[in-house]
Design an enzyme around this catalytic site. Structure first.
Site, PDB file in Angstrom:
ATOM      1  N   GLU A 104      16.290  28.059  14.259  1.00 42.75           N
ATOM      2  CA  GLU A 104      15.315  28.322  13.198  1.00 42.75           C
ATOM      3  C   GLU A 104      14.420  27.102  12.979  1.00 42.75           C
ATOM      4  O   GLU A 104      14.848  25.967  13.153  1.00 42.75           O
ATOM      5  CB  GLU A 104      16.058  28.671  11.898  1.00 42.75           C
ATOM      6  CG  GLU A 104      16.878  29.944  12.056  1.00 42.75           C
ATOM      7  CD  GLU A 104      17.700  30.320  10.831  1.00 42.75           C
ATOM      8  OE1 GLU A 104      17.409  29.832   9.724  1.00 42.75           O
ATOM      9  OE2 GLU A 104      18.635  31.108  10.998  1.00 42.75           O
ATOM     10  N   CYS A 117      10.036  21.860   9.382  1.00 46.38           N
ATOM     11  CA  CYS A 117      11.424  21.423   9.496  1.00 46.38           C
ATOM     12  C   CYS A 117      11.973  22.018  10.795  1.00 46.38           C
ATOM     13  O   CYS A 117      11.990  23.240  10.973  1.00 46.38           O
ATOM     14  CB  CYS A 117      12.203  21.911   8.278  1.00 46.38           C
ATOM     15  SG  CYS A 117      13.924  21.420   8.301  1.00 46.38           S
ATOM     16  N   CYS A 124      25.972  22.993  14.796  1.00 45.53           N
ATOM     17  CA  CYS A 124      26.105  21.560  14.541  1.00 45.53           C
ATOM     18  C   CYS A 124      27.587  21.197  14.533  1.00 45.53           C
ATOM     19  O   CYS A 124      28.416  21.971  14.058  1.00 45.53           O
ATOM     20  CB  CYS A 124      25.479  21.211  13.192  1.00 45.53           C
ATOM     21  SG  CYS A 124      25.555  19.453  12.821  1.00 45.53           S
ATOM     22  N   CYS A 128      29.506  19.439   7.787  1.00 47.13           N
ATOM     23  CA  CYS A 128      29.362  19.122   6.357  1.00 47.13           C
ATOM     24  C   CYS A 128      29.734  20.377   5.563  1.00 47.13           C
ATOM     25  O   CYS A 128      29.271  21.475   5.887  1.00 47.13           O
ATOM     26  CB  CYS A 128      27.923  18.704   6.048  1.00 47.13           C
ATOM     27  SG  CYS A 128      27.361  17.318   7.054  1.00 47.13           S
ATOM     28  N   CYS A 131      27.127  23.108   4.119  1.00 49.42           N
ATOM     29  CA  CYS A 131      26.020  23.551   4.977  1.00 49.42           C
ATOM     30  C   CYS A 131      26.428  24.755   5.821  1.00 49.42           C
ATOM     31  O   CYS A 131      27.453  24.717   6.504  1.00 49.42           O
ATOM     32  CB  CYS A 131      25.617  22.378   5.863  1.00 49.42           C
ATOM     33  SG  CYS A 131      24.477  22.831   7.163  1.00 49.42           S
ATOM     34  N   GLY A 173      21.366  21.232  13.187  1.00 45.79           N
ATOM     35  CA  GLY A 173      21.816  20.196  14.106  1.00 45.79           C
ATOM     36  C   GLY A 173      21.693  18.785  13.562  1.00 45.79           C
ATOM     37  O   GLY A 173      20.982  18.535  12.586  1.00 45.79           O
ATOM     38  N   GLU A 174      22.418  17.876  14.206  1.00 40.34           N
ATOM     39  CA  GLU A 174      22.342  16.440  13.908  1.00 40.34           C
ATOM     40  C   GLU A 174      21.502  15.818  15.031  1.00 40.34           C
ATOM     41  O   GLU A 174      21.983  15.684  16.171  1.00 40.34           O
ATOM     42  CB  GLU A 174      23.765  15.861  13.851  1.00 40.34           C
ATOM     43  CG  GLU A 174      23.873  14.359  14.048  1.00 40.34           C
ATOM     44  CD  GLU A 174      23.070  13.544  13.045  1.00 40.34           C
ATOM     45  OE1 GLU A 174      23.153  13.806  11.843  1.00 40.34           O
ATOM     46  OE2 GLU A 174      22.351  12.623  13.497  1.00 40.34           O
ATOM     47  N   SER A 205      16.350  12.785  10.508  1.00 46.25           N
ATOM     48  CA  SER A 205      17.424  12.679   9.523  1.00 46.25           C
ATOM     49  C   SER A 205      18.775  12.571  10.229  1.00 46.25           C
ATOM     50  O   SER A 205      18.996  13.211  11.250  1.00 46.25           O
ATOM     51  CB  SER A 205      17.390  13.933   8.652  1.00 46.25           C
ATOM     52  OG  SER A 205      18.489  13.950   7.786  1.00 46.25           O
ATOM     53  N   SER A 227      21.284  11.188   5.241  1.00 41.95           N
ATOM     54  CA  SER A 227      21.850  12.173   4.329  1.00 41.95           C
ATOM     55  C   SER A 227      23.111  11.556   3.728  1.00 41.95           C
ATOM     56  O   SER A 227      24.144  11.509   4.376  1.00 41.95           O
ATOM     57  CB  SER A 227      22.153  13.432   5.159  1.00 41.95           C
ATOM     58  OG  SER A 227      22.654  14.434   4.354  1.00 41.95           O
ATOM     59  N   LEU A 228      23.034  11.045   2.490  1.00 43.28           N
ATOM     60  CA  LEU A 228      24.117  10.238   1.919  1.00 43.28           C
ATOM     61  C   LEU A 228      25.052  11.093   1.055  1.00 43.28           C
ATOM     62  O   LEU A 228      26.246  11.171   1.309  1.00 43.28           O
ATOM     63  CB  LEU A 228      23.518   9.082   1.112  1.00 43.28           C
ATOM     64  CG  LEU A 228      24.502   8.001   0.705  1.00 43.28           C
ATOM     65  CD1 LEU A 228      25.066   7.282   1.917  1.00 43.28           C
ATOM     66  CD2 LEU A 228      23.831   6.995  -0.235  1.00 43.28           C
ATOM     67  N   ASN A 229      24.544  11.654  -0.009  1.00 41.85           N
ATOM     68  CA  ASN A 229      25.221  12.713  -0.786  1.00 41.85           C
ATOM     69  C   ASN A 229      26.482  12.291  -1.517  1.00 41.85           C
ATOM     70  O   ASN A 229      27.225  13.162  -2.000  1.00 41.85           O
ATOM     71  CB  ASN A 229      25.576  13.921   0.112  1.00 41.85           C
ATOM     72  CG  ASN A 229      24.398  14.383   0.925  1.00 41.85           C
ATOM     73  OD1 ASN A 229      23.265  14.250   0.489  1.00 41.85           O
ATOM     74  ND2 ASN A 229      24.644  14.894   2.113  1.00 41.85           N
ATOM     75  N   ASN A 303      21.466  24.263  -3.361  1.00 43.14           N
ATOM     76  CA  ASN A 303      21.101  25.677  -3.465  1.00 43.14           C
ATOM     77  C   ASN A 303      22.372  26.515  -3.461  1.00 43.14           C
ATOM     78  O   ASN A 303      23.066  26.570  -2.453  1.00 43.14           O
ATOM     79  CB  ASN A 303      20.217  26.072  -2.279  1.00 43.14           C
ATOM     80  CG  ASN A 303      18.894  25.346  -2.334  1.00 43.14           C
ATOM     81  OD1 ASN A 303      18.180  25.414  -3.328  1.00 43.14           O
ATOM     82  ND2 ASN A 303      18.574  24.607  -1.287  1.00 43.14           N
ATOM     83  N   CYS A 346      17.275  24.105   2.071  1.00 40.33           N
ATOM     84  CA  CYS A 346      18.195  23.182   2.727  1.00 40.33           C
ATOM     85  C   CYS A 346      19.609  23.730   2.769  1.00 40.33           C
ATOM     86  O   CYS A 346      20.101  24.253   1.769  1.00 40.33           O
ATOM     87  CB  CYS A 346      18.233  21.873   1.962  1.00 40.33           C
ATOM     88  SG  CYS A 346      16.720  20.993   2.122  1.00 40.33           S
TER      89      CYS A 346
END
Ligand code: SF4
Length: 365
Positions: A104, A117, A124, A128, A131, A173-174, A205, A227-229, A303, A346
Site C-alpha cells: 500500500e 507515504c 514487516c 510492533c 501495528c 515495512g522497516e 523512518s 519511531s520512539l513511542n 488510531n 498510521c
C-alpha cells in the site's frame, strides 16, 4: 520468501531495469548492450522522466540498441488493485505485485504539502504490537523498482495539478531492514534525471536498527525519523520487540552520533496510547532522553483499532503533553489523523483488500 535476485528478473530472464540507479543503468547499457554513456542517460531519462514503458518506442535511441535492450531487460510497473479516496482527500493505493503479494501507498494532500507515504516491504518483521502490518510478519523485501515506482505511478494517477512534494518511508515495512534495495530506489527518487526530489523532502523512518543508521547516512543525504513511542526501556520493550535487540539507550546514542548536516534535525515519532505513555512524567523523561540531539517530536495520537486493547488519549491529554514539551524547548507537532474512513492512518496499513471485501471501506473505483 522469494529471493531478491529472482524478483529482479522476469520469466524470460530479462533484468528489471527500473531497479538500477543511473550509474548502474549506464554501465549495463555499455557493458551488456554495447551502447555509449550518452545512450544510457537517454534511456534513463525516458524511463523516469517520460515514463516510457517500452524500449522499442524510445525514438531518441538507435534502433539496434532498442532491440538489444528489449531482449535483455524489461520495464516494470506495479499493477493497481484498489484505489480508496477518503472524504479528507487522502488516497490509499493497493498495488498487486507479480508474485501475488500486495503493498500500500498513501497520498496525503495538505495545502501546499502533498506527501506520499511509501512501503518498503511486504509485511514487516519488527512486530510492533500496535501495528496491523506487524501482524503479517515479513513476507518479503520489495525490490528497488517496487519502491520507487510508487511515487512515479501515484504522480501519473493524480496528474500534474497535484504534485507530490514529500516522500516518507513510513508505510509497510522497516526501510532499514531493506537497505540494499532502498538505496538504489531513493537514488532514483533524488536523481535530477529521475524523479528529482530534494533530499530535504525525503524522510526515512526506523524503529531503531542501530547498525543500519550509519549505513543510511553514508549512502543517502535524506532525513531520519525515529519511531520512539516510549520513555523507559521496559515500556518500549512491551510495544516494540526491537528494543530487546537494540536498547533505547543504544538507539539514542546512535542518534547522538548520527552525522546530521547543519540545520537538520531528527524527527522522533511518538505514538501516544491512553494511560500507557501519555503522562506528564513521560513528557519530562522524553525531554531528558532527547537532550543533546537536534530533535523535533511528532506526537501521533493512536488510531483506535478493534483488534487492539490500546486506546487513543483524549485531546486535552495530548495538548498537555505537547505544551509540556514546548515549554521544555522542544519543537513539537501533533499529527492530524488522515484517511481514517479508508483505514489509511498510521498503523492501519496492510488489510485494504480484506476490509473492502468485508464491506468496511468502499473503493473509489
Ligand atoms: S510500526 Fe513500522 S516497523 Fe513496526 S511493525 Fe509496523 S511497519 Fe513494522
Amino acid at each position: 520468501m522469494a529471493r531478491t535476485e529472482q524478483l529482479l528478473r522476469d520469466a524470460q530472464g530479462r533484468i528489471d531495469i527500473m531497479a538500477l540507479d543511473r550509474d548502474a543503468l549506464i554501465a549495463f547499457v555499455q557493458e551488456q548492450a554495447g551502447g555509449t554513456p550518452g545512450d544510457g542517460v537517454r534511456v534513463y531519462k525516458q524511463l523516469w522522466r517520460s515514463e516510457a514503458r517500452d524500449f522499442l518506442a524510445m525514438t531518441d535511441v538507435r534502433r539496434t540498441l532498442r532491440e538489444k535492450l528489449h531482449t535483455l531487460a524489461f520495464v516494470r510497473r506495479l499493477a493497481p488493485d484498489l484505489r480508496l479516496e477518503s472524504r479528507d482527500g487522502t488516497i490509499k493505493y493497493l498495488w498487486r505485485l507479480e508474485d501475488g503479494h500486495t503493498i500500500e501507498s498513501v497520498l496525503i494532500p495538505d495545502g501546499d504539502r502533498v506527501t506520499l507515504c511509501m512501503s518498503s516491504q511486504v509485511g514487516c518483521a519488527m512486530a510492533c504490537t500496535f501495528c496491523l502490518t506487524g501482524d503479517m510478519g515479513l513476507r518479503r523485501h520489495l525490490v528497488a523498482s517496487e519502491i520507487a515506482l510508487q511515487p512515479l505511478q501515484v504522480q501519473a494517477d493524480v496528474g500534474p495539478d497535484l504534485r507530490i512534494t514529500n516522500l516518507v518511508l513510513m508505510g509497510m515495512g522497516e526501510p532499514l531492514h531493506n537497505l540494499p534495495q532502498l538505496v538504489p530506489a531513493l537514488t532514483n527518487c533524488l536523481d535530477d534525471h529521475g524523479l528529482n526530489f530534494s533530499h530535504r523532502k525525503i524522510t526515512v523512518s526506523t524503529v531503531g536498527l542501530v547498525p543500519k543508521m550509519a549505513e543510511l547516512a553514508a549512502a543517502l543525504p535524506v532525513n531520519l525519523a525515529v519511531s520512539l513511542n516510549a520513555t523507559t526501556e521496559e515500556q518500549r520493550r512491551q510495544i516494540m520487540p526491537i528494543t530487546r535487540r537494540h536498547s533505547m539507550h543504544e538507539l539514542l546514542e546512535a542518534c547522538r552520533n548520527f552525522p546530521l548536516p547543519s540545520g537538520k534535525r531528527i524527527t522522533f515519532e511518538y505514538v501516544m496510547f491512553a494511560g500507557f505513555n501519555d503522562s506528564l512524567d513521560d513528557a519530562a523523561r522524553l525531554l531528558t532522553l532527547l537532550e543533546g540531539i537536534p530533535a523535533k517530536v511528532n506526537l501521533i495520537p493512536y488510531n483506535d483499532n478493534p483488534e487492539r486493547d490500546l486506546r487513543r488519549p483524549t485531546e486535552p491529554v495530548v495538548r498537555a503533553f505537547q505544551d509540556f514539551l514546548v515549554r521544555g524547548g522542544m519543537s513539537t507537532s501533533v499529527r492530524t489523523t488522515r484517511g481514517q474512513d479508508i483505514s489509511a492512518a498510521c498503523g492501519q496499513l496492510g488489510k485494504a483488500r480484506q476490509q473492502v471485501d468485508a464491506g468496511l471501506v468502499a473503493p473509489a473505483r
